[in-house]
Design an enzyme around this catalytic site. Structure first.
Site, short mmCIF file in Angstrom:
data_model
loop_
_atom_site.label_atom_id
_atom_site.label_comp_id
_atom_site.label_asym_id
_atom_site.label_seq_id
_atom_site.Cartn_x
_atom_site.Cartn_y
_atom_site.Cartn_z
CG HIS A 196 0.84 16.65 -24.63
ND1 HIS A 196 1.68 17.73 -24.73
CD2 HIS A 196 1.59 15.67 -24.06
CE1 HIS A 196 2.87 17.42 -24.23
NE2 HIS A 196 2.84 16.17 -23.82
NE ARG A 236 -0.38 17.29 -13.69
CZ ARG A 236 0.22 16.48 -12.84
NH1 ARG A 236 -0.14 16.46 -11.57
NH2 ARG A 236 1.18 15.67 -13.23
CE LYS A 272 -1.18 13.54 -14.77
NZ LYS A 272 -1.57 13.81 -16.17
CD GLU A 323 -4.51 16.42 -16.36
OE1 GLU A 323 -4.84 16.37 -17.52
OE2 GLU A 323 -3.61 15.73 -15.86
CD GLU A 330 6.71 16.93 -23.26
OE1 GLU A 330 6.15 17.93 -22.77
OE2 GLU A 330 6.09 15.94 -23.70
CG HIS A 353 5.41 11.90 -25.66
ND1 HIS A 353 4.03 11.86 -25.70
CD2 HIS A 353 5.74 12.94 -24.86
CE1 HIS A 353 3.55 12.83 -24.93
NE2 HIS A 353 4.56 13.50 -24.41
CG ASN A 382 -2.71 17.83 -21.16
OD1 ASN A 382 -1.75 17.09 -20.95
ND2 ASN A 382 -3.85 17.74 -20.52
NE ARG A 398 -3.87 -2.18 2.14
CZ ARG A 398 -3.58 -3.37 2.67
NH1 ARG A 398 -2.45 -3.53 3.32
NH2 ARG A 398 -4.41 -4.37 2.54
CG HIS A 416 -1.52 12.13 -26.05
ND1 HIS A 416 -2.07 12.86 -25.02
CD2 HIS A 416 -0.30 11.73 -25.63
CE1 HIS A 416 -1.21 12.89 -24.01
NE2 HIS A 416 -0.12 12.22 -24.35
CE LYS A 426 4.70 17.19 -15.24
NZ LYS A 426 4.91 15.85 -15.77
N1 NAD Z 1 4.60 10.33 -15.38
C1 NAD Z 1 4.56 11.36 -16.18
O1 NAD Z 1 4.13 12.46 -15.83
C2 NAD Z 1 5.08 11.19 -17.56
C3 NAD Z 1 5.31 12.33 -18.35
C4 NAD Z 1 5.84 12.15 -19.61
C5 NAD Z 1 6.10 10.89 -20.09
N2 NAD Z 1 5.85 9.81 -19.31
C6 NAD Z 1 6.15 8.46 -19.80
O2 NAD Z 1 7.52 8.37 -20.10
C7 NAD Z 1 7.72 7.38 -21.11
C8 NAD Z 1 8.66 7.91 -22.13
O3 NAD Z 1 9.89 8.21 -21.50
P1 NAD Z 1 11.25 8.34 -22.31
O4 NAD Z 1 11.07 9.29 -23.42
O5 NAD Z 1 12.30 8.60 -21.31
O6 NAD Z 1 11.38 6.93 -23.03
P2 NAD Z 1 11.80 5.48 -22.46
O7 NAD Z 1 11.72 5.39 -21.01
O8 NAD Z 1 11.02 4.53 -23.28
O9 NAD Z 1 13.33 5.41 -22.89
C9 NAD Z 1 13.67 5.43 -24.25
C10 NAD Z 1 14.79 4.44 -24.53
O10 NAD Z 1 16.04 4.98 -24.06
C11 NAD Z 1 16.70 4.04 -23.23
N3 NAD Z 1 17.51 4.84 -22.32
C12 NAD Z 1 17.13 5.41 -21.15
N4 NAD Z 1 18.12 6.17 -20.65
C13 NAD Z 1 19.16 6.08 -21.53
C14 NAD Z 1 20.45 6.66 -21.57
N5 NAD Z 1 20.88 7.51 -20.62
N6 NAD Z 1 21.25 6.35 -22.62
C15 NAD Z 1 20.81 5.54 -23.60
N7 NAD Z 1 19.60 4.97 -23.62
C16 NAD Z 1 18.77 5.25 -22.60
C17 NAD Z 1 15.60 3.22 -22.64
O11 NAD Z 1 16.06 1.95 -22.21
C18 NAD Z 1 14.62 3.11 -23.79
O12 NAD Z 1 15.00 2.08 -24.66
C19 NAD Z 1 6.35 7.04 -21.64
O13 NAD Z 1 5.96 5.79 -21.13
C20 NAD Z 1 5.45 8.13 -21.08
O14 NAD Z 1 4.13 7.70 -20.87
C21 NAD Z 1 5.36 9.94 -18.06
ZN ZN Z 2 4.48 15.09 -23.05
#
Ligand code: NAD
Ligand code: ZN
Length: 294
Positions: free
Chosen positions: A181, A174, A79, A170, A121, A197, A178, A57, A185, A160
């Site tokens: 987005h 907030r 999030k 949100e 971003e 993304h 978006n 939990r 999306h 942010k």
């Molecule tokens: N929680 C939130 O508020 C929030 C906001 C934006 C995005 N997200 C989420 O984040 C995800 C996207 O994140 P991302 O863009 O970091 O992509 P990702 O986490 O998919 O990473 C992209 C690729 O880069 C690799 N990688 C990571 N760090 C590295 C490094 N230092 N050197 C080389 N390779 C590396 C990873 O293994 C992966 O293959 C999505 O799932 C999205 O939904 C969440």
């Molecule tokens: Zn985004």
């Protein structure tokens, strides 16, 4: 400290993998005093945060984001969550980390395309709430050194964090995060995730600026300015022909359901954002016309 390796990227973001992480901790006897440290991109940090939110939990967690996107976006705001076969980020929790440590050294190994996607971003943060940040990226886009990048990341995180602090769940402000987005999306999903993304958000921002200009909300000069900047950062900006009926249909499904409109974020001028409800028909017809002529 024990280490559990996750699958790379989105493959870690599902309930099966969450169960695997929880089971792994339970087998090792981790109790309420344990803590999760999530190291990786946004997918890994979302996974780590959600695991921490639900294991026993809730136990405490910290994040070490290793992609630019995770540093400026995924690790800020509380999030956490994973995907379902029905769609992205459909299961999750609002759960804040105790600490976030962003070491820019990780970015040395990040592919340039991922770095550009993260910059989308950063530009978004400037456009919606920090004109000085936007103008600085404009001045320095062709050679952003480590010091400048660190300062830009700090500024983007500040935007942010401030917006989220005002409105953690949100309900109102907030929503400005978006920006780009709503269409982004839809474009991302329609490309079957061939677009990263940040790339989809780049296109979504150009589209939202264009639609804003057509509505008389957005300073007409900002549209080519923002579009040129995103292109210099290696991001796609050519919306032409991309907003097809499949994309519009996805947007219709994804829209935050409220009357017949879609809540769209507009940027009147750099550093300012506002949300307006746009009737779907207007997006369909007026926007289609605008995008094909610009
Ligand atoms: N929680 C939130 O508020 C929030 C906001 C934006 C995005 N997200 C989420 O984040 C995800 C996207 O994140 P991302 O863009 O970091 O992509 P990702 O986490 O998919 O990473 C992209 C690729 O880069 C690799 N990688 C990571 N760090 C590295 C490094 N230092 N050197 C080389 N390779 C590396 C990873 O293994 C992966 O293959 C999505 O799932 C999205 O939904 C969440
Ligand atoms: Zn985004």
């Amino acid at each position: 400290v024990r280490q559990l390796n996750l699958a790379a990227g989105e493959a870690a973001k599902n309930l099966t993998e969450i169960e695997r992480s929880c089971q792994w901790m339970a087998e090792r006897g981790y109790d309420r005093g344990a803590a999760v440290v999530g190291v990786g991109g946004g997918a890994a940090t979302d996974h780590a945060g959600f695991t921490a939110a639900i294991y026993l939990r809730g136990i405490s967690f910290a994040l070490v984001p290793t992609t630019l996107l995770a540093m400026v976006d995924a690790s800020v705001g509380g999030k956490t969550g994973v995907d379902l076969p029905a769609g992205k980020n459909l299961v999750g929790a609002f759960y804040q980390p105790r600490a976030v440590v962003a070491d820019l050294g990780f970015l040395d190994s990040l592919p340039p395309r991922e770095l550009s996607a993260g910059m989308a971003e950063v530009v978004k943060a400037g456009l919606i709430a920090d004109a000085a940040l936007f103008e600085r990226i404009e001045r320095e886009a062709d050679g952003i050194g480590p010091q400048a990048l660190a300062e830009m990341i700090t500024a983007a995180v500040k935007v942010k964090a401030e917006v989220v602090t005002e409105d953690e769940r949100e309900s109102g402000r907030r929503a400005i995060l978006n920006f780009g987005h709503t269409l982004g999306h839809a474009l991302e999903a329609e490309s079957a995730y061939a677009l990263l993304h940040g790339e989809a958000v780049s296109l979504g921002m150009v589209a939202a600026l264009t639609l804003g200009r057509a509505r008389g909300v957005t300073d007409p000069a900002l549209v080519p300015r923002a579009s040129a900047l995103l292109a210099r950062l290696g991001l796609p900006v050519d919306v032409n022909g991309r907003i097809n009926s499949q994309v519009l249909a996805r947007m219709e499904v994804d829209k935050k359901r409220r009357s017949d409109g879609v809540r769209f974020v507009f940027v009147p001028r750099a550093g300012e954002a506002l949300v307006q409800e746009v009737p779907l028909d207007e997006i369909k017809w007026q926007a289609l016309a605008t995008f094909s002529e610009s």
